[in-house]
Design a protein around this motif. Structure first.
Motif, PDB file in Angstrom:
ATOM      1  N   LEU A 103      39.319  82.533  -5.236  1.00  0.00           N
ATOM      2  CA  LEU A 103      40.473  81.856  -4.635  1.00  0.00           C
ATOM      3  C   LEU A 103      40.965  82.570  -3.382  1.00  0.00           C
ATOM      4  O   LEU A 103      41.397  81.929  -2.422  1.00  0.00           O
ATOM      5  CB  LEU A 103      41.595  81.735  -5.665  1.00  0.00           C
ATOM      6  CG  LEU A 103      41.302  80.766  -6.818  1.00  0.00           C
ATOM      7  CD1 LEU A 103      42.385  80.850  -7.889  1.00  0.00           C
ATOM      8  CD2 LEU A 103      41.196  79.326  -6.306  1.00  0.00           C
ATOM      9  N   CYS A 104      40.906  83.896  -3.377  1.00  0.00           N
ATOM     10  CA  CYS A 104      41.368  84.624  -2.195  1.00  0.00           C
ATOM     11  C   CYS A 104      40.445  84.401  -0.993  1.00  0.00           C
ATOM     12  O   CYS A 104      40.883  84.477   0.156  1.00  0.00           O
ATOM     13  CB  CYS A 104      41.465  86.119  -2.496  1.00  0.00           C
ATOM     14  SG  CYS A 104      42.916  86.572  -3.475  1.00  0.00           S
ATOM     15  N   ALA A 117      39.837  86.035   2.656  1.00  0.00           N
ATOM     16  CA  ALA A 117      39.267  87.381   2.717  1.00  0.00           C
ATOM     17  C   ALA A 117      39.080  87.920   1.297  1.00  0.00           C
ATOM     18  O   ALA A 117      39.572  87.347   0.333  1.00  0.00           O
ATOM     19  CB  ALA A 117      40.177  88.301   3.520  1.00  0.00           C
ATOM     20  N   THR A 118      38.372  89.039   1.197  1.00  0.00           N
ATOM     21  CA  THR A 118      38.127  89.688  -0.097  1.00  0.00           C
ATOM     22  C   THR A 118      39.112  90.833  -0.287  1.00  0.00           C
ATOM     23  O   THR A 118      39.056  91.822   0.447  1.00  0.00           O
ATOM     24  CB  THR A 118      36.688  90.227  -0.171  1.00  0.00           C
ATOM     25  OG1 THR A 118      35.760  89.148  -0.026  1.00  0.00           O
ATOM     26  CG2 THR A 118      36.444  90.934  -1.502  1.00  0.00           C
ATOM     27  N   PRO A 119      40.031  90.736  -1.272  1.00  0.00           N
ATOM     28  CA  PRO A 119      41.021  91.794  -1.491  1.00  0.00           C
ATOM     29  C   PRO A 119      40.436  92.947  -2.307  1.00  0.00           C
ATOM     30  O   PRO A 119      39.288  92.896  -2.755  1.00  0.00           O
ATOM     31  CB  PRO A 119      42.101  91.071  -2.289  1.00  0.00           C
ATOM     32  CG  PRO A 119      41.323  90.076  -3.105  1.00  0.00           C
ATOM     33  CD  PRO A 119      40.186  89.627  -2.220  1.00  0.00           C
ATOM     34  N   GLY A 120      41.229  93.966  -2.505  1.00  0.00           N
ATOM     35  CA  GLY A 120      40.875  95.052  -3.415  1.00  0.00           C
ATOM     36  C   GLY A 120      41.595  94.839  -4.738  1.00  0.00           C
ATOM     37  O   GLY A 120      42.775  94.486  -4.757  1.00  0.00           O
ATOM     38  N   GLY A 150      47.370  92.419  -0.939  1.00  0.00           N
ATOM     39  CA  GLY A 150      47.738  91.203  -0.217  1.00  0.00           C
ATOM     40  C   GLY A 150      46.990  91.025   1.073  1.00  0.00           C
ATOM     41  O   GLY A 150      47.394  90.240   1.943  1.00  0.00           O
ATOM     42  N   GLY A 151      45.902  91.732   1.231  1.00  0.00           N
ATOM     43  CA  GLY A 151      45.044  91.609   2.404  1.00  0.00           C
ATOM     44  C   GLY A 151      43.652  92.042   2.047  1.00  0.00           C
ATOM     45  O   GLY A 151      43.429  92.735   1.054  1.00  0.00           O
ATOM     46  N   LYS A 179      42.420  90.796   7.041  1.00  0.00           N
ATOM     47  CA  LYS A 179      43.319  89.647   7.093  1.00  0.00           C
ATOM     48  C   LYS A 179      44.259  89.669   5.902  1.00  0.00           C
ATOM     49  O   LYS A 179      43.839  89.937   4.769  1.00  0.00           O
ATOM     50  CB  LYS A 179      42.500  88.357   7.080  1.00  0.00           C
ATOM     51  CG  LYS A 179      43.310  87.079   7.253  1.00  0.00           C
ATOM     52  CD  LYS A 179      42.381  85.870   7.279  1.00  0.00           C
ATOM     53  CE  LYS A 179      43.138  84.573   7.452  1.00  0.00           C
ATOM     54  NZ  LYS A 179      42.215  83.405   7.439  1.00  0.00           N
ATOM     55  N   GLU A 180      45.547  89.363   6.141  1.00  0.00           N
ATOM     56  CA  GLU A 180      46.533  89.358   5.059  1.00  0.00           C
ATOM     57  C   GLU A 180      46.715  87.944   4.506  1.00  0.00           C
ATOM     58  O   GLU A 180      46.398  86.947   5.163  1.00  0.00           O
ATOM     59  CB  GLU A 180      47.872  89.904   5.554  1.00  0.00           C
ATOM     60  CG  GLU A 180      47.824  91.380   5.922  1.00  0.00           C
ATOM     61  CD  GLU A 180      49.209  91.940   6.201  1.00  0.00           C
ATOM     62  OE1 GLU A 180      50.151  91.609   5.458  1.00  0.00           O
ATOM     63  OE2 GLU A 180      49.340  92.707   7.189  1.00  0.00           O
ATOM     64  N   THR A 181      47.275  87.866   3.295  1.00  0.00           N
ATOM     65  CA  THR A 181      47.514  86.582   2.654  1.00  0.00           C
ATOM     66  C   THR A 181      48.478  85.737   3.468  1.00  0.00           C
ATOM     67  O   THR A 181      49.406  86.258   4.106  1.00  0.00           O
ATOM     68  CB  THR A 181      48.068  86.773   1.228  1.00  0.00           C
ATOM     69  OG1 THR A 181      48.329  85.495   0.665  1.00  0.00           O
ATOM     70  CG2 THR A 181      49.348  87.588   1.235  1.00  0.00           C
TER      71      THR A 181
END
Length: 405
Positions: free
Chosen positions: A147-148, A156-159, A183-184, A193-195
């Motif tokens: 979903l992210c 983007a792929t978050p941690g 959130g990024g 890139k941030e949410t």
């Protein structure tokens, strides 16, 4: 020399006799033999029970050092360092916090997510811990990552840091995952890139529906391939008709995760999550009393306006409740995904810091000695005498010592 020897053995006897600070240790010392008379335990459960009973008693040996200047002797009974033992998690938690803090990205939001499964699944999960807990981790992280990556939410792929809990406040079976999600993240083009949505990362209904779909699809395949074991309260699920009704029931339920922007940048993100990463099923502080037959402990009743209550159970029942939450040998209950995946964590973090024009300092506790860790975490110098600041000489660790009459 004689006065030193007397003081030495007197100190040992005091440590062996003092159990007041560790009521859970006392419970296992008092009731575990009786529990074995009527219950079967796994190898890892037995090892855990023995570790808790012996932790910091001297049975596992002592850390002994003496000052070559003034002769002062320092003695500490060895901890078991079993991950299910509530008596020795604090140093591990502090070390974990220091390591994880170096992985936070300054200036972005962090989200706390909780994934749960319907209570009807608990018996099946308990019978297949390693298999279904792994599936739990996989489906939750895959849901968030999928979903992210959608441009509607982050692109983007978050941690992600995920922590498994298998218990409720009354030590009942309650499987759930705590996730910390950045959130990024990194885009496919290698940009940070941030949410797009502040306050929430992904709508809970969208996330719940996808999580349920992934979990149930894999669960059906496991049943069809014969991977699942059926024992205890889930034996009926061997039958095709019972299984079909069971699956239909689960798919009609809403699986709604909890999502909250709990953290802000470097704030208290890791300190908050560490309470879940190194929290055992119950802490010593929640034990109210232990007598010859029963154990009483505090719990919070979330269904009754979060009121504090006390539950009393037989000593052997307390041990049963506690041991059901001991994880299989080698199973990791803290996992990393996204740009924090272990195999690429350092590389991705350096890339992100470069994009944000910040400095990546790396893991501050990596390769530190015990003495260096003690200084960093507790500001305590174990290499020098607390009396005269002379050099302390350490004897070999882990030699069990007994007092001869």
């Amino acid at each position: 020399m004689m006065s030193e020897a007397v003081s030495f053995y007197h100190s040992l006897s005091q440590r062996e006799e003092s159990c007041g600070s560790y009521p859970i240790r006392k419970i296992f010392q008092q009731f575990y033999s009786e529990y074995l008379d009527s219950h079967t335990v796994t190898e890892v459960q037995h090892q855990t029970a023995c570790c808790i009973a012996d932790c910091k008693t001297g049975a596992l040996g002592y850390n002994i050092s003496f000052c070559k200047e003034c002769g002062h002797v320092s003695i500490h009974a060895c901890a078991c360092n079993n991950r299910s033992c509530p008596n020795c998690q604090t140093p591990l938690e502090k070390k974990w916090v220091l390591a994880r803090n170096s992985e936070l990205i300054e200036g972005i939001a962090y989200y706390h997510l909780i994934f749960t499964v319907p209570f009807e699944l608990e018996n099946l999960i308990h019978a297949n811990q390693k298999l279904l807990y792994s599936l739990f981790f996989q489906c939750a992280s895959n849901t968030v990552l999928t979903l992210c990556k959608d441009p509607k939410y982050m692109g983007a792929t978050p941690g992600i840091v995920s922590v498994l809990h298998s218990w409720g406040q009354q030590l009942n079976q309650h499987s759930h995952l705590h996730l910390m999600v950045s959130g990024g993240g990194l885009t496919s083009c290698g940009q940070f890139k941030e949410t797009r949505h502040k306050g929430f990362i992904v709508p809970v209904r969208v996330m719940g529906k996808m999580f349920r779909g992934k979990f149930m699809d894999s669960l059906r395949k496991m049943w069809e391939s014969g991977e699942l074991r059926f024992k205890g309260g889930c034996q009926d699920l061997r039958n095709h008709f019972y299984w079909k009704d069971f699956v239909n029931l689960l798919e009609k339920k809403q699986w709604l995760p909890f999502v909250k922007e709990t953290f802000n940048g470097n704030g208290n993100a890791i300190e908050y999550l560490a309470r879940y990463a190194y929290r055992t099923a119950i802490s010593n502080s929640r034990i109210v009393s232990v007598n010859d037959k029963t154990v009483s402990f505090r719990y919070t009743d979330y269904k009754d306006q979060s009121r504090k209550k006390i539950k009393t159970v037989a000593g052997t029942e307390f041990i049963r409740l506690f041991l059901q939450h001991v994880l299989p040998k080698g199973f990791n209950r803290v996992r990393f995904s996204g740009f924090l995946t272990n195999c690429q964590k350092t590389k991705k973090l350096k890339q992100i810091h470069c994009l944000k024009n910040t400095v990546y300092k790396g893991n501050p506790v990596k390769d530190l000695s015990t003495a260096e860790l003690m200084m960093l975490m507790y500001h305590k110098d174990i290499c020098h005498c607390s009396k005269c600041n002379g050099e302390m000489i350490r004897l070999p660790r882990g030699i069990p010592l007994t007092i001869k009459n």
